[in-house]
Enzyme design. Structure first.
Site, short mmCIF file in Angstrom:
data_model
loop_
_atom_site.label_atom_id
_atom_site.label_comp_id
_atom_site.label_asym_id
_atom_site.label_seq_id
_atom_site.Cartn_x
_atom_site.Cartn_y
_atom_site.Cartn_z
N SER A 215 0.95 -1.30 0.01
CA SER A 215 -0.01 0.16 0.14
C SER A 215 1.08 1.36 -0.02
CB SER A 215 -0.95 0.09 1.13
OG SER A 215 -2.10 1.02 1.13
N ASP A 429 -8.61 -6.57 -4.80
CA ASP A 429 -8.26 -5.31 -3.99
C ASP A 429 -9.47 -4.43 -4.08
OD1 ASP A 429 -7.41 -3.08 -2.54
OD2 ASP A 429 -5.31 -3.39 -3.32
N HIS A 468 -6.76 -6.30 -0.32
CA HIS A 468 -5.56 -5.37 -0.32
C HIS A 468 -4.62 -5.65 0.60
CE1 HIS A 468 -3.76 -1.52 -0.67
NE2 HIS A 468 -3.78 -1.05 0.58
#
Length: 525
Positions: A215, A429, A468
Site C-alpha cells: 500500500s 483489491d 488489499h
C-alpha cells in the site's frame, strides 16, 4: 500479506545470495548496494560489536537517542501497535537478542525523522531489510520488523517524520518539510544512516539492501527506485498507493456513490448476493470452479442481470439504484470533458469487501478526506462531497499533495545500478484498483523498451482473489510457515501469479518447487 512480501524475498534468493529471473519472477540484485556509509568509516574499530558505543557515532544531522542490547525475548514496545486491537497485538517473545538503535534525524529546519534499526546480535546474514508504512501512520512499525530480525536481517522502520494515525494528514498542515519527510526524505535518510550504523556495528556494510512494503509501503518502494536508485538492491512493492492524487479522488467518488442516499447503499447482504452472481458468471472462465476469478479482466459482468423488477426490492436482487452504484464502482474515474481515465475502477470479484467503502470506514478511505482537506484546501473541515472527483484531481495535481505521487516510469537508473523490482497486487483489491499496478508496469515498459527488456529487472504478480495486501478468497500466506517451506526445494505449495508480459491475458499456477527451481538455476548463473 507480510508472508508474501518476505516470503518472496526469501524464495527469490534474497535470503541467501542473488537471483536473476528466468521466466516468472524478478531476481535479487547482482551487485551489493554502494550506499553512502563513509560517515561511519572512522569509527568502525571503536564500535564494532559494541552496541552501547553506537551512541557515540557522529553522523550528519543525526542523534542516536538509544543504543542498547535487548536480551532474547525481552523486547517490550512502549505502547501497543495502533493498528491492532488489544487481543491482536503481536508477540515479541520469540525475538533473538539484538542491538536496538533509536535515531532522530533533522536534515533541515522543520524536519524531525525518527527510526529504529535492529541489529541481530548473532547470525547476521549480511543483509539489510527496511519495511514500509501503512497509510499516513506516523509510527515505527515494530510488528513488521519481527520476521526480518528472526531470519537474520538487520531491519529498520521509520515514522516518516511525524506522529499520527493512519488516516490523518494534519501533520503537514503548515509544515511543508514534514510533507517532504513523509513523501520520500524519511525513508531515504533512514536507509542511508542505517547502512552507516550497520557498518559501524559489524565492521562491514550490508552486502545487499532490500525494501518491502504494501500500500503506502509499496509506493515508498517505488519512490525509492525513482528518486534514490542506489539506496536498495531489491524492492518488493505490494499494491502500491503510488498515484495518490488520482487514487484519493477515485476512492472519494466511490464513497459518494455508495452513500449518495439510502437507496444507493449496498448493504453486506446485497454485496454477498452481487459477489455470488459474479462468481456464477466468471468463476469457470479459467476452467476450474474454485470460488476465485483468476483473471477478472476477462469477466464482462453487468449487475443488471440481478436487478429487481421495476419498483420492487428483495433479498435475491438489486434495486435499480443499487445496480447503478455497482456499475460506478466497477467503472474508472474519467475526466468528464475528455473522457480520459483518471484512475481505474474496481474489478469483478472484489465485491465482498465493498462494505468498507464509505466515510465511516477508515480502513478503505485511509485518510483521503484528510489528505484533500489538509494538503489541498488547507481546511481540516473540508467536505469531500463539495466538488466532483475530476475537479478534485485537477486541484490535487496542482497542489503540494502531488509530491506524494510515485508515478515516474523512468526507473532505468535503479535497474542500471543492478536493482530488481517485484510488484504484486491482489485482483480482488477493493482499496486500490489492481489495474493501477498493471498500468504502472506498462508505463515503465513503454519508457524502457518493452516488457521483454524488463524481464530480468521487473516482475509483476497479480494474485487472484486477494484483497488489499492480503486476505480474500485466494492464496493465504503464513509468514513463518512460508519462510520455513521456501527453504525446501521440494515444497509443493502453490504460488499463483500472472505473467506481466501478458497482463491482459494468461494467468496460471506454478508449484513452489517449480518456482524455486527456476530461481536456484538463476542464482547459479
Amino acid at each position: 500479506m507480510r508472508a508474501l512480501m518476505l516470503g518472496l524475498l526469501t524464495a527469490i534468493g534474497w535470503g541467501s545470495v542473488t537471483v536473476a529471473s528466468a521466466a516468472s519472477v524478478a531476481s535479487a540484485a547482482s551487485a551489493p548496494s554502494a550506499g553512502p556509509v563513509a560517515a561511519a568509516e572512522s569509527v568502525v574499530s571503536a564500535t564494532s560489536g559494541n552496541c552501547a558505543r553506537l551512541s557515540e557515532l557522529s553522523l550528519p544531522h543525526t542523534m542516536i537517542t538509544l543504543a542498547e542490547r535487548v536480551a532474547m525475548g525481552a523486547f517490550v514496545p512502549a505502547k501497543p501497535f495502533s493498528l491492532a486491537g488489544p487481543t491482536q497485538q503481536p508477540s515479541y517473545k520469540g525475538l533473538p537478542a539484538f542491538c536496538r538503535v533509536a535515531v532522530q534525524v533533522s536534515p533541515v529546519p522543520g524536519s524531525l525523522i525518527k527510526f529504529e534499526l535492529w541489529l541481530p546480535e548473532r547470525s547476521w546474514n549480511g543483509k539489510f531489510l527496511a519495511v514500509g508504512d501503512p497509510g499516513l501512520l506516523g509510527e515505527i512499525i515494530y510488528p513488521e520488523m519481527i520476521s526480518p530480525l528472526v531470519h537474520g536481517y538487520a531491519t529498520a522502520s521509520t515514522d516518516t517524520g511525524h506522529e499520527g494515525s493512519v488516516g490523518d494528514a494534519s501533520f503537514a498542515l503548515g509544515h511543508p518539510e514534514k510533507l517532504i519527510d513523509n513523501a520520500y526524505r524519511g525513508v531515504h535518510e533512514m536507509t542511508v544512516l542505517s547502512k552507516a550504523i550497520i557498518r559501524a556495528y559489524y565492521g562491514d556494510a550490508p552486502r545487499f539492501a532490500y525494501w518491502t512494503g504494501c500500500s503506502t509501503g509499496g509506493a515508498q518502494g517505488l519512490m525509492e527506485a525513482q528518486r534514490f536508485p542506489t539506496d536498495f538492491d531489491g524492492i518488493i512493492a505490494g499494491a502500491p498507493a503510488n498515484d495518490v492524487t488520482h487514487l484519493a479522488a477515485a476512492r472519494l467518488a466511490g464513497a459518494e456513490a455508495m452513500h449518495r442516499n439510502a437507496a444507493s447503499f449496498l448493504p453486506p447482504e446485497k454485496l454477498r448476493l452481487l459477489h455470488a452472481a459474479v462468481l456464477r458468471a466468471c468463476d469457470a472462465l479459467d476452467g476450474v470452479e474454485d470460488g476465485v476469478i483468476e483473471n477478472p479482466q476477462l469477466c464482462h459482468f453487468d449487475p443488471r442481470v440481478i436487478e429487481c423488477a421495476r419498483g420492487t426490492d428483495g433479498s435475491t436482487c438489486l434495486t435499480a439504484q443499487q445496480v447503478q452504484t455497482a456499475r460506478r464502482l466497477y467503472s474508472p474515474l474519467r475526466n468528464p470533458r475528455t473522457r480520459a481515465i483518471l484512475f481505474p475502477g474496481l474489478m469483478p470479484g472484489s465485491e465482498s469487501a465493498w462494505d468498507a467503502i464509505g466515510p465511516g470506514s477508515p480502513a478503505l478511505l485511509a485518510g483521503f478526506p484528510s489528505i484533500f482537506g489538509d494538503l489541498v484546501f488547507q481546511n481540516p473541515r473540508w467536505d469531500y462531497r463539495t466538488l466532483s472527483a475530476s475537479e478534485l484531481v485537477a486541484r490535487a495535481d496542482r497542489s503540494a499533495m502531488a509530491l506524494i505521487n510515485a508515478t515516474n516510469p523512468n526507473v532505468g537508473p535503479f535497474f542500471a545500478h543492478g536493482g530488481k523490482l517485484i510488484q504484486y497486487h491482489g485482483w480482488a483489491d477493493p482499496a486500490i484498483s489492481p489495474l493501477n499496478s498493471v498500468n504502472y508496469y506498462l508505463s515503465v515498459a513503454r519508457a524502457l523498451g518493452g516488457t521483454k527488456a524488463l524481464a530480468d529487472e521487473y516482475r509483476l504478480f497479480m494474485v487472484p482473489g486477494m484483497y488489499h495486501c492480503g486476505g480474500g478468497d485466494g492464496p493465504v500466506y503464513d509468514m513463518q510457515n512460508f519462510l520455513k517451506t521456501t527453504q525446501n526445494p521440494h515444497y509443493e505449495g502453490t504460488f499463483v501469479y500472472s505473467r506481466p508480459e501478458k497482463p491482459h491475458g494468461w494467468n496460471g499456477d506454478m508449484t513452489q518447487a517449480q518456482l524455486l527451481q527456476l530461481l536456484y538455476e538463476s542464482v547459479r548463473r
